[in-house]
Write a protein that holds these residues in place. Structure first.
Motif, PDB file in Angstrom:
ATOM      1  N   TYR A  42       1.184  -0.973   0.157  1.00 37.95           N
ATOM      2  CA  TYR A  42       0.259  -0.430  -0.253  1.00 37.95           C
ATOM      3  C   TYR A  42       1.126   1.446   0.178  1.00 37.95           C
ATOM      4  O   TYR A  42       0.503   2.082  -0.325  1.00 37.95           O
ATOM      5  CB  TYR A  42      -0.799   0.059   1.450  1.00 37.95           C
ATOM      6  N   LYS A  43       2.154   1.155   0.593  1.00 34.00           N
ATOM      7  CA  LYS A  43       2.933   2.061   0.568  1.00 34.00           C
ATOM      8  C   LYS A  43       4.057   2.366  -0.447  1.00 34.00           C
ATOM      9  O   LYS A  43       4.815   3.256  -0.940  1.00 34.00           O
ATOM     10  CB  LYS A  43       3.513   2.095   2.288  1.00 34.00           C
ATOM     11  N   SER A  44       4.068   1.131  -0.928  1.00 32.90           N
ATOM     12  CA  SER A  44       4.573   1.027  -2.030  1.00 32.90           C
ATOM     13  C   SER A  44       4.395   2.489  -3.554  1.00 32.90           C
ATOM     14  O   SER A  44       3.412   2.597  -4.013  1.00 32.90           O
ATOM     15  CB  SER A  44       5.085   0.574  -3.126  1.00 32.90           C
ATOM     16  N   PRO A  45       5.422   3.372  -4.205  1.00 31.48           N
ATOM     17  CA  PRO A  45       5.224   3.942  -5.142  1.00 31.48           C
ATOM     18  C   PRO A  45       4.111   3.604  -6.443  1.00 31.48           C
ATOM     19  O   PRO A  45       3.731   3.808  -7.079  1.00 31.48           O
ATOM     20  CB  PRO A  45       6.715   4.437  -5.341  1.00 31.48           C
ATOM     21  N   ALA A  46       4.923   1.882  -6.459  1.00 28.76           N
ATOM     22  CA  ALA A  46       4.320   1.313  -7.733  1.00 28.76           C
ATOM     23  C   ALA A  46       2.745   1.478  -7.514  1.00 28.76           C
ATOM     24  O   ALA A  46       2.292   2.266  -8.594  1.00 28.76           O
ATOM     25  CB  ALA A  46       5.020  -0.065  -7.981  1.00 28.76           C
ATOM     26  N   TYR A  47       2.277   0.874  -6.508  1.00 24.94           N
ATOM     27  CA  TYR A  47       0.806   1.276  -6.285  1.00 24.94           C
ATOM     28  C   TYR A  47       0.887   2.731  -6.619  1.00 24.94           C
ATOM     29  O   TYR A  47      -0.843   2.728  -6.869  1.00 24.94           O
ATOM     30  CB  TYR A  47       0.553   0.226  -4.674  1.00 24.94           C
ATOM     31  N   ARG A  48       0.986   3.076  -5.162  1.00 25.34           N
ATOM     32  CA  ARG A  48       0.439   4.459  -5.061  1.00 25.34           C
ATOM     33  C   ARG A  48      -0.017   5.212  -6.765  1.00 25.34           C
ATOM     34  O   ARG A  48      -0.211   5.791  -6.959  1.00 25.34           O
ATOM     35  CB  ARG A  48       1.501   5.439  -4.223  1.00 25.34           C
ATOM     36  N   ALA A  49       1.757   5.530  -7.866  1.00 21.93           N
ATOM     37  CA  ALA A  49       1.167   5.341  -8.606  1.00 21.93           C
ATOM     38  C   ALA A  49       0.185   4.423 -10.673  1.00 21.93           C
ATOM     39  O   ALA A  49      -0.934   5.258 -10.933  1.00 21.93           O
ATOM     40  CB  ALA A  49       2.477   5.368  -9.395  1.00 21.93           C
ATOM     41  N   ARG A  50      -0.034   3.521  -9.964  1.00 21.34           N
ATOM     42  CA  ARG A  50      -1.021   2.718 -11.770  1.00 21.34           C
ATOM     43  C   ARG A  50      -1.674   2.116 -10.558  1.00 21.34           C
ATOM     44  O   ARG A  50      -2.825   2.567 -11.509  1.00 21.34           O
ATOM     45  CB  ARG A  50       0.451   0.934 -10.633  1.00 21.34           C
ATOM     46  N   MET A  51      -2.369   2.802  -9.404  1.00 22.35           N
ATOM     47  CA  MET A  51      -3.446   2.370  -9.317  1.00 22.35           C
ATOM     48  C   MET A  51      -4.779   3.641  -9.690  1.00 22.35           C
ATOM     49  O   MET A  51      -5.595   3.124 -10.455  1.00 22.35           O
ATOM     50  CB  MET A  51      -3.656   2.191  -7.501  1.00 22.35           C
ATOM     51  N   VAL A  52      -3.591   4.998  -9.914  1.00 26.15           N
ATOM     52  CA  VAL A  52      -4.708   5.545 -10.078  1.00 26.15           C
ATOM     53  C   VAL A  52      -4.803   5.537 -11.856  1.00 26.15           C
ATOM     54  O   VAL A  52      -5.727   6.019 -12.470  1.00 26.15           O
ATOM     55  CB  VAL A  52      -3.702   6.862  -9.552  1.00 26.15           C
ATOM     56  N   SER A  53      -3.614   5.460 -12.436  1.00 26.25           N
ATOM     57  CA  SER A  53      -3.661   5.491 -14.086  1.00 26.25           C
ATOM     58  C   SER A  53      -4.221   3.980 -14.347  1.00 26.25           C
ATOM     59  O   SER A  53      -4.417   4.089 -15.560  1.00 26.25           O
ATOM     60  CB  SER A  53      -1.808   5.169 -13.952  1.00 26.25           C
ATOM     61  N   HIS A  54      -4.074   2.656 -13.940  1.00 24.86           N
ATOM     62  CA  HIS A  54      -4.377   1.700 -14.276  1.00 24.86           C
ATOM     63  C   HIS A  54      -5.465   0.611 -13.815  1.00 24.86           C
ATOM     64  O   HIS A  54      -4.472  -0.419 -13.532  1.00 24.86           O
ATOM     65  CB  HIS A  54      -3.271   0.430 -15.112  1.00 24.86           C
ATOM     66  N   PRO A  55      -6.379   0.974 -12.737  1.00 27.28           N
ATOM     67  CA  PRO A  55      -6.748   0.580 -12.183  1.00 27.28           C
ATOM     68  C   PRO A  55      -6.910  -0.863 -12.303  1.00 27.28           C
ATOM     69  O   PRO A  55      -6.544  -2.068 -11.264  1.00 27.28           O
ATOM     70  CB  PRO A  55      -7.361   1.114 -11.298  1.00 27.28           C
ATOM     71  N   ARG A  56      -7.454  -1.076 -13.498  1.00 26.69           N
ATOM     72  CA  ARG A  56      -8.077  -2.764 -13.628  1.00 26.69           C
ATOM     73  C   ARG A  56      -6.888  -3.606 -13.875  1.00 26.69           C
ATOM     74  O   ARG A  56      -7.172  -4.533 -13.161  1.00 26.69           O
ATOM     75  CB  ARG A  56      -8.817  -2.453 -14.387  1.00 26.69           C
ATOM     76  N   ALA A  57      -5.758  -3.004 -14.318  1.00 23.01           N
ATOM     77  CA  ALA A  57      -4.607  -3.603 -14.068  1.00 23.01           C
ATOM     78  C   ALA A  57      -4.197  -4.305 -12.892  1.00 23.01           C
ATOM     79  O   ALA A  57      -3.830  -4.869 -12.792  1.00 23.01           O
ATOM     80  CB  ALA A  57      -3.799  -2.892 -14.918  1.00 23.01           C
ATOM     81  N   VAL A  58      -4.480  -3.271 -12.609  1.00 24.72           N
ATOM     82  CA  VAL A  58      -3.477  -3.632 -10.773  1.00 24.72           C
ATOM     83  C   VAL A  58      -5.444  -4.506 -10.066  1.00 24.72           C
ATOM     84  O   VAL A  58      -4.473  -5.947  -9.129  1.00 24.72           O
ATOM     85  CB  VAL A  58      -3.398  -1.864  -9.862  1.00 24.72           C
ATOM     86  N   LEU A  59      -5.525  -4.388  -9.939  1.00 22.53           N
ATOM     87  CA  LEU A  59      -6.746  -5.018  -9.196  1.00 22.53           C
ATOM     88  C   LEU A  59      -6.846  -6.633 -10.081  1.00 22.53           C
ATOM     89  O   LEU A  59      -6.851  -7.333  -9.264  1.00 22.53           O
ATOM     90  CB  LEU A  59      -8.333  -4.662 -10.057  1.00 22.53           C
ATOM     91  N   ALA A  60      -6.325  -6.642 -11.140  1.00 22.73           N
ATOM     92  CA  ALA A  60      -6.255  -7.879 -11.510  1.00 22.73           C
ATOM     93  C   ALA A  60      -4.914  -8.550 -11.204  1.00 22.73           C
ATOM     94  O   ALA A  60      -4.294 -10.001 -11.332  1.00 22.73           O
ATOM     95  CB  ALA A  60      -5.757  -8.260 -13.048  1.00 22.73           C
ATOM     96  N   GLU A  61      -3.880  -8.508 -10.959  1.00 20.29           N
ATOM     97  CA  GLU A  61      -2.804  -8.703 -10.557  1.00 20.29           C
ATOM     98  C   GLU A  61      -2.845  -8.861  -8.761  1.00 20.29           C
ATOM     99  O   GLU A  61      -2.788  -9.937  -8.581  1.00 20.29           O
ATOM    100  CB  GLU A  61      -1.754  -7.069 -10.391  1.00 20.29           C
ATOM    101  N   PHE A  62      -3.691  -8.702  -7.996  1.00 26.39           N
ATOM    102  CA  PHE A  62      -3.939  -8.926  -7.178  1.00 26.39           C
ATOM    103  C   PHE A  62      -5.520 -11.032  -7.073  1.00 26.39           C
ATOM    104  O   PHE A  62      -5.803 -11.157  -5.991  1.00 26.39           O
ATOM    105  CB  PHE A  62      -5.088  -8.118  -6.343  1.00 26.39           C
ATOM    106  N   GLY A  63      -5.547 -10.098  -8.494  1.00 20.98           N
ATOM    107  CA  GLY A  63      -6.712 -11.168  -8.649  1.00 20.98           C
ATOM    108  C   GLY A  63      -8.235 -11.312  -8.336  1.00 20.98           C
ATOM    109  O   GLY A  63      -8.880 -11.912  -8.630  1.00 20.98           O
ATOM    110  N   THR A  64      -8.806  -9.834  -8.874  1.00 21.06           N
ATOM    111  CA  THR A  64      -9.688  -9.454  -8.175  1.00 21.06           C
ATOM    112  C   THR A  64      -9.644  -8.939  -9.369  1.00 21.06           C
ATOM    113  O   THR A  64      -9.921  -7.587 -10.518  1.00 21.06           O
ATOM    114  CB  THR A  64      -9.819  -8.225  -7.710  1.00 21.06           C
TER     115      THR A  64
END
Length: 199
Positions: free
Chosen positions: A121-143
């Motif tokens: 949650y504190k990582s720069p990658a999550y903080r940046a990518r969740m805003v720009s590519h939320p669907r892809a990030v959620l898929a990486e979490f298995g959602t």
């Protein structure tokens, strides 16, 4: 000089360990006090609190309305208040909208309800990518969400923190509050995951 057993730590953990060592050597912190705080947030103040709030919202329509209107007061009525939980907003998932939370500037997080924030949650990658590519990030979490479901990302701040209320899973009708709470995961209250399905 780092200990050999610290070599497996990721860079963030290694920095935290080094900082803790320096502060301890200078007499600025007591490691036992730090351990006690961590234990408190890991076992007494943590995701089980948020899960109890969500379970109540699932089974009590009046409480759910209160939670949507004034999450700070509704949560406080259950005895959950304090550090980083003073100003809360609950956002409810629906078949049409899935909510996720990020803190783009740092790592603001409702500790009182969710315990210690996960490292990712504190990582720069999550903080940046969740805003720009939320669907892809959620898929990486298995959602994996239907394309028809809109994803809304909420930016947590020092003034306002968010609690995602996931949709109640099918098959959970008639379950006791404790059983309902057991279905709620920390990730589902951040929006990166979904609640468990009843056995």
């Amino acid at each position: 000089m780092p200990h050999d057993h610290d070599n497996h730590l990721d860079p963030m953990e290694a920095r935290v360990r080094a900082l803790e060592t320096i502060l301890t050597q200078k007499g600025l912190i007591d490691p036992e006090a730090v351990d006690a705080i961590v234990e408190t947030y890991a076992s007494q103040v943590g995701p089980q609190n948020g899960a109890a709030v969500v379970a109540r919202a699932w089974s009590d329509a009046e409480f759910a309305e209160w939670l949507a209107r004034d999450a700070t007061a509704a949560v406080a009525s259950m005895g959950f208040a304090g550090r980083q939980g003073e100003h809360l907003q609950a956002v409810f998932n629906t078949p049409h909208q899935h909510n996720a939370v990020v803190c783009t500037l740092c790592s603001c997080y409702p500790w009182t309800l969710l315990g210690l924030p996960p490292v990712w949650y504190k990582s720069p990658a999550y903080r940046a990518r969740m805003v720009s590519h939320p669907r892809a990030v959620l898929a990486e979490f298995g959602t994996i969400l239907p394309e028809t479901t809109r994803i809304r990302v909420w930016d947590s701040t020092a003034e306002l923190r968010y609690l995602v209320v996931p949709m109640r899973p099918e098959g959970s009708e008639g379950l006791a509050p404790e059983a309902l709470a057991a279905l709620v995961t920390r990730e589902s209250m951040i929006g990166t995951g979904l609640p468990k399905v009843p056995a």
